[in-house]
Design a protein around this motif. Structure first.
Motif, PDB file in Angstrom:
ATOM      1  N   UNK A 259       0.805  -1.226   0.000  1.00 44.39           N
ATOM      2  CA  UNK A 259       0.000   0.000   0.000  1.00 44.39           C
ATOM      3  C   UNK A 259       0.839   1.278   0.000  1.00 44.39           C
ATOM      4  N   UNK A 260       2.167   1.131  -0.035  1.00 48.20           N
ATOM      5  CA  UNK A 260       3.029   2.318  -0.054  1.00 48.20           C
ATOM      6  C   UNK A 260       3.191   2.823  -1.482  1.00 48.20           C
ATOM      7  N   UNK A 261       2.875   4.092  -1.674  1.00 50.55           N
ATOM      8  CA  UNK A 261       3.066   4.701  -2.997  1.00 50.55           C
ATOM      9  C   UNK A 261       3.287   6.195  -2.777  1.00 50.55           C
ATOM     10  N   UNK A 262       4.428   6.526  -2.146  1.00 51.22           N
ATOM     11  CA  UNK A 262       4.666   7.885  -1.676  1.00 51.22           C
ATOM     12  C   UNK A 262       5.595   8.701  -2.561  1.00 51.22           C
ATOM     13  N   UNK A 263       6.086   8.129  -3.642  1.00 49.53           N
ATOM     14  CA  UNK A 263       7.030   8.832  -4.498  1.00 49.53           C
ATOM     15  C   UNK A 263       6.326   9.578  -5.625  1.00 49.53           C
ATOM     16  N   UNK A 264       6.948  10.674  -6.054  1.00 45.00           N
ATOM     17  CA  UNK A 264       6.519  11.390  -7.253  1.00 45.00           C
ATOM     18  C   UNK A 264       7.710  11.438  -8.205  1.00 45.00           C
ATOM     19  N   UNK A 265       7.490  11.693  -9.481  1.00 45.21           N
ATOM     20  CA  UNK A 265       8.620  11.791 -10.402  1.00 45.21           C
ATOM     21  C   UNK A 265       9.660  12.827  -9.975  1.00 45.21           C
ATOM     22  N   UNK A 266       9.211  13.984  -9.500  1.00 43.46           N
ATOM     23  CA  UNK A 266      10.168  15.026  -9.090  1.00 43.46           C
ATOM     24  C   UNK A 266      10.932  14.601  -7.840  1.00 43.46           C
ATOM     25  N   UNK A 267      10.271  13.937  -6.925  1.00 39.31           N
ATOM     26  CA  UNK A 267      10.964  13.413  -5.744  1.00 39.31           C
ATOM     27  C   UNK A 267      12.062  12.442  -6.167  1.00 39.31           C
ATOM     28  N   UNK A 268      11.769  11.597  -7.129  1.00 41.77           N
ATOM     29  CA  UNK A 268      12.774  10.637  -7.618  1.00 41.77           C
ATOM     30  C   UNK A 268      13.965  11.356  -8.236  1.00 41.77           C
ATOM     31  N   UNK A 269      13.710  12.435  -8.966  1.00 37.47           N
ATOM     32  CA  UNK A 269      14.804  13.200  -9.573  1.00 37.47           C
ATOM     33  C   UNK A 269      15.696  13.813  -8.504  1.00 37.47           C
ATOM     34  N   UNK A 270      15.094  14.315  -7.438  1.00 36.10           N
ATOM     35  CA  UNK A 270      15.885  14.890  -6.345  1.00 36.10           C
ATOM     36  C   UNK A 270      16.767  13.820  -5.693  1.00 36.10           C
ATOM     37  N   UNK A 271      16.219  12.623  -5.551  1.00 38.26           N
ATOM     38  CA  UNK A 271      16.994  11.522  -4.961  1.00 38.26           C
ATOM     39  C   UNK A 271      18.175  11.168  -5.851  1.00 38.26           C
ATOM     40  N   UNK A 272      17.953  11.103  -7.153  1.00 37.47           N
ATOM     41  CA  UNK A 272      19.042  10.810  -8.084  1.00 37.47           C
ATOM     42  C   UNK A 272      20.109  11.900  -8.030  1.00 37.47           C
ATOM     43  N   UNK A 273      19.677  13.150  -7.946  1.00 40.09           N
ATOM     44  CA  UNK A 273      20.640  14.252  -7.836  1.00 40.09           C
ATOM     45  C   UNK A 273      21.476  14.102  -6.568  1.00 40.09           C
ATOM     46  N   UNK A 274      20.820  13.764  -5.472  1.00 40.53           N
ATOM     47  CA  UNK A 274      21.523  13.574  -4.206  1.00 40.53           C
ATOM     48  C   UNK A 274      22.615  12.518  -4.333  1.00 40.53           C
ATOM     49  N   UNK A 275      22.280  11.381  -4.928  1.00 41.10           N
ATOM     50  CA  UNK A 275      23.267  10.314  -5.055  1.00 41.10           C
ATOM     51  C   UNK A 275      24.406  10.704  -5.987  1.00 41.10           C
TER      52      UNK A 275
END
Length: 337
Positions: A245-261
């Motif tokens: 039931x977890x679905x907490x990500x958005x496309x922009x959130x994913x982009x920020x995570x990739x930038x962080x890494x």
């Protein structure tokens, strides 16, 4: 925050503080293009416009005694998936030959389960030896669960180039995801393959209820482990799993995570992995301005998009597929270890 200025500092050797890393995750959505562009400056410096392609062969499916909450192959999951023991050596070899025909640079032999038996290790070793003798310029990555130092040395001698064992989440959040093994068990396996001279691949799954602090800790933990390849997975919730039931990500959130890494691990191969299509959706192309690697085809228990769509995506961006997976390593494993 000037993301471009920070990127230039990273290129000069600066290591972000954890507070600066968290600022990336807290950045305004309106600033996403400037953040992506800054991360691309780092990616371009080390990898140019090359994209590394990876392919998974699900060599052993299901039948896993672990209780990982995200996994459809867990003994606790009530899922309808294929369950089978280790496939034949010849099937593994033929898969590598087909992968090479389809421009794949790294062929990933993945097995479910807590750890492999010695017989399973021997089968993979035999397959890898044949692949190395018959298929030119293909990197072999094994993902077999927890392995001993002795098993790691055997895999290295057979020609395994890389071994994947993800930390998955932060040490602090680990017990919320699985209880049948510890975070330190995962770290020990990574250290075992490093001792054997195998390039370590370790990554994460984001979207499993972790905090921003957890994500920052993951990025820095992988920097400390000196993982050469970092797959960033985004949870694709599967019905019948604990995290369905977890679905907490958005496309922009994913982009920020990739930038962080990318900012925290500037020289490393960053791979957009499971959940790419489900979570990034129409923004997949922006992800490749930060990551320099993707999986092509299906994942272990979820479907990916067609290979031709990925090839077209890369072409449309003006990027190019990495022909020789050994030639553009930003830093060879031998230099590090």
């Amino acid at each position: 925050m000037s993301w471009s200025k920070l990127a230039n500092e990273v290129l000069e050797g600066y290591v972000l503080t954890k507070e600066q890393a968290k600022e990336i995750l807290h950045s305004k959505d309106d600033d996403i293009l400037s953040l992506v562009n800054a991360a691309y400056e780092i990616r371009r410096h080390y990898y140019g416009k090359k994209v590394k392609l990876n392919l998974i062969i699900n060599a052993k499916s299901g039948l896993c005694p672990e209780d990982c909450g995200y996994c459809a192959q867990s003994i606790k999951a009530k899922t309808e998936i294929d369950r089978y023991t280790l496939i034949s050596k010849q099937t593994i070899v033929e898969g590598a030959k087909e992968a090479k025909k389809n421009k794949i640079g790294t062929y990933c032999i993945v097995m479910s389960g807590r750890k492999p038996t010695n017989n399973e290790v021997d089968t993979v070793i035999s397959a890898v030896q044949e692949i190395k003798s018959e298929v030119e310029q293909i990197k072999i990555c094994a993902c077999m669960g927890l392995v001993s130092e002795e098993q790691a040395y055997k895999l290295k001698a057979a020609g395994v180039d890389r071994f994947n064992h993800n930390i998955n989440t932060s040490a602090n959040h680990h017990a919320n995801i699985t209880t049948t093994h510890d975070y330190d068990d995962r770290v020990e396996t990574i250290e075992n393959v490093k001792k054997a001279g195998i390039s370590p691949c370790s990554g994460v799954i984001c979207g499993m209820g972790e905090t921003d602090d957890d994500i920052v800790e993951m990025a820095f933990a992988l920097r400390e482990l000196d993982a050469d390849s970092i797959p960033v997975n985004f949870l694709h919730p599967v019905k019948g799993t604990k995290l369905e039931d977890l679905n907490e990500l958005t496309p922009i959130r994913c982009l920020k995570i990739l930038a962080l890494f990318r900012f925290i691990n500037p020289t490393k191969e960053i791979r957009i992995s499971g959940g790419r299509e489900f979570n990034l959706r129409s923004l997949q192309n922006l992800g490749l301005f930060m990551a320099n690697s993707i999986f092509v085809g299906d994942y272990l228990t979820t479907a990916g998009q067609g290979a031709e769509e990925d090839y077209q995506l890369i072409k449309d961006l003006g990027f190019e597929i990495e022909d020789n997976p050994f030639e553009t390593e930003s830093q060879t494993f031998a230099e590090t270890y």
